[in-house]
Design a protein around this motif. Structure first.
Motif, PDB file in Angstrom:
ATOM      1  N   VAL A   1       7.009   7.411   3.384  1.00 57.24           N
ATOM      2  CA  VAL A   1       5.344   7.617   3.343  1.00 57.24           C
ATOM      3  C   VAL A   1       5.615   7.113   5.354  1.00 57.24           C
TER       4      VAL A   1
ATOM      5  N   GLY B   1      -6.841   3.747  -4.764  1.00 57.84           N
ATOM      6  CA  GLY B   1      -5.456   4.639  -5.665  1.00 57.84           C
ATOM      7  C   GLY B   1      -5.869   5.970  -6.100  1.00 57.84           C
TER       8      GLY B   1
ATOM      9  N   ILE C   1      -3.838   8.674   0.347  1.00 55.78           N
ATOM     10  CA  ILE C   1      -3.848   7.856  -0.835  1.00 55.78           C
ATOM     11  C   ILE C   1      -4.972   7.070  -0.028  1.00 55.78           C
ATOM     12  N   ASN C   2      -6.691   6.976  -0.997  1.00 56.33           N
ATOM     13  CA  ASN C   2      -7.762   6.077  -0.838  1.00 56.33           C
ATOM     14  C   ASN C   2      -6.822   4.485  -0.952  1.00 56.33           C
TER      15      ASN C   2
ATOM     16  N   SER D   1       0.494   4.029  -2.945  1.00 57.77           N
ATOM     17  CA  SER D   1       0.766   5.027  -2.210  1.00 57.77           C
ATOM     18  C   SER D   1       2.128   6.656  -3.282  1.00 57.77           C
TER      19      SER D   1
ATOM     20  N   LYS E   1       0.921  -1.355  -0.082  1.00 58.02           N
ATOM     21  CA  LYS E   1       0.378   0.144  -0.167  1.00 58.02           C
ATOM     22  C   LYS E   1       1.122   1.245  -0.340  1.00 58.02           C
ATOM     23  N   ASP E   2       1.347   0.815   0.366  1.00 56.92           N
ATOM     24  CA  ASP E   2       2.931   2.610   0.902  1.00 56.92           C
ATOM     25  C   ASP E   2       3.409   2.560  -0.173  1.00 56.92           C
TER      26      ASP E   2
ATOM     27  N   ARG F   1       0.959   8.055   5.038  1.00 58.97           N
ATOM     28  CA  ARG F   1       0.361   9.579   4.547  1.00 58.97           C
ATOM     29  C   ARG F   1       1.847   9.617   3.582  1.00 58.97           C
TER      30      ARG F   1
END
Length: 133
Positions: free
Chosen positions: A74, A108, A104-105, A8, A4-5, A78
């Motif tokens: 990140v 994406g 970032i949700n 983002s 996920k990071d 965030r």
């Protein structure tokens, strides 16, 4: 670094590239439908359409721009991005240091983008008294 990071960071870099390419439509498309753009000296702009309208209005005066990433990473999910924004706006060449924070949700898309900078310096560099639309 989590997947996920990494995702983002990729979205943040895609956003910077869209700015550098002056692809204002792409900038708007990278925001979530209910995304928020918040230059911390102004009221937040809420919703993809409102953000896209603001960016296109600003972009109309830009003949060249480079958001130069100095540091990016990140923390707690965030993206923190220290950068130097260089531009030519209505024939005025400017440079402004900026610290941006992006959320970032899961789709994406940018849910929230907060920018911290010296607004008076930005306006001087742009050669304008105010830019609020």
């Amino acid at each position: 670094m989590s997947d996920k990071d990494q995702k983002s960071l990729a979205v943040a870099r895609e956003m910077v590239q869209a700015w550098n390419d002056q692809n204002w439509d792409k900038v708007g498309e990278l925001f979530a439908p209910d995304g928020v753009l918040h230059s911390m000296m102004l009221d937040p702009i809420e919703g993809r359409e409102a953000v896209a309208s603001r960016i296109k209005a600003l972009g109309a005066g830009v003949s060249w721009i480079e958001l130069e990433i100095e540091h990016i990473g990140v923390i707690d999910g965030r993206v923190y991005m220290e950068r130097m924004d260089r531009f030519v706006y209505n024939d005025h060449r400017g440079n402004v240091p900026v610290m941006g924070v992006l959320v970032i949700n899961d789709d994406g898309l940018v849910q929230l983008w907060r920018d911290y900078y010296d607004r008076a310096q930005l306006l001087r560099e742009m050669g304008v008294d105010d830019f609020t639309h």
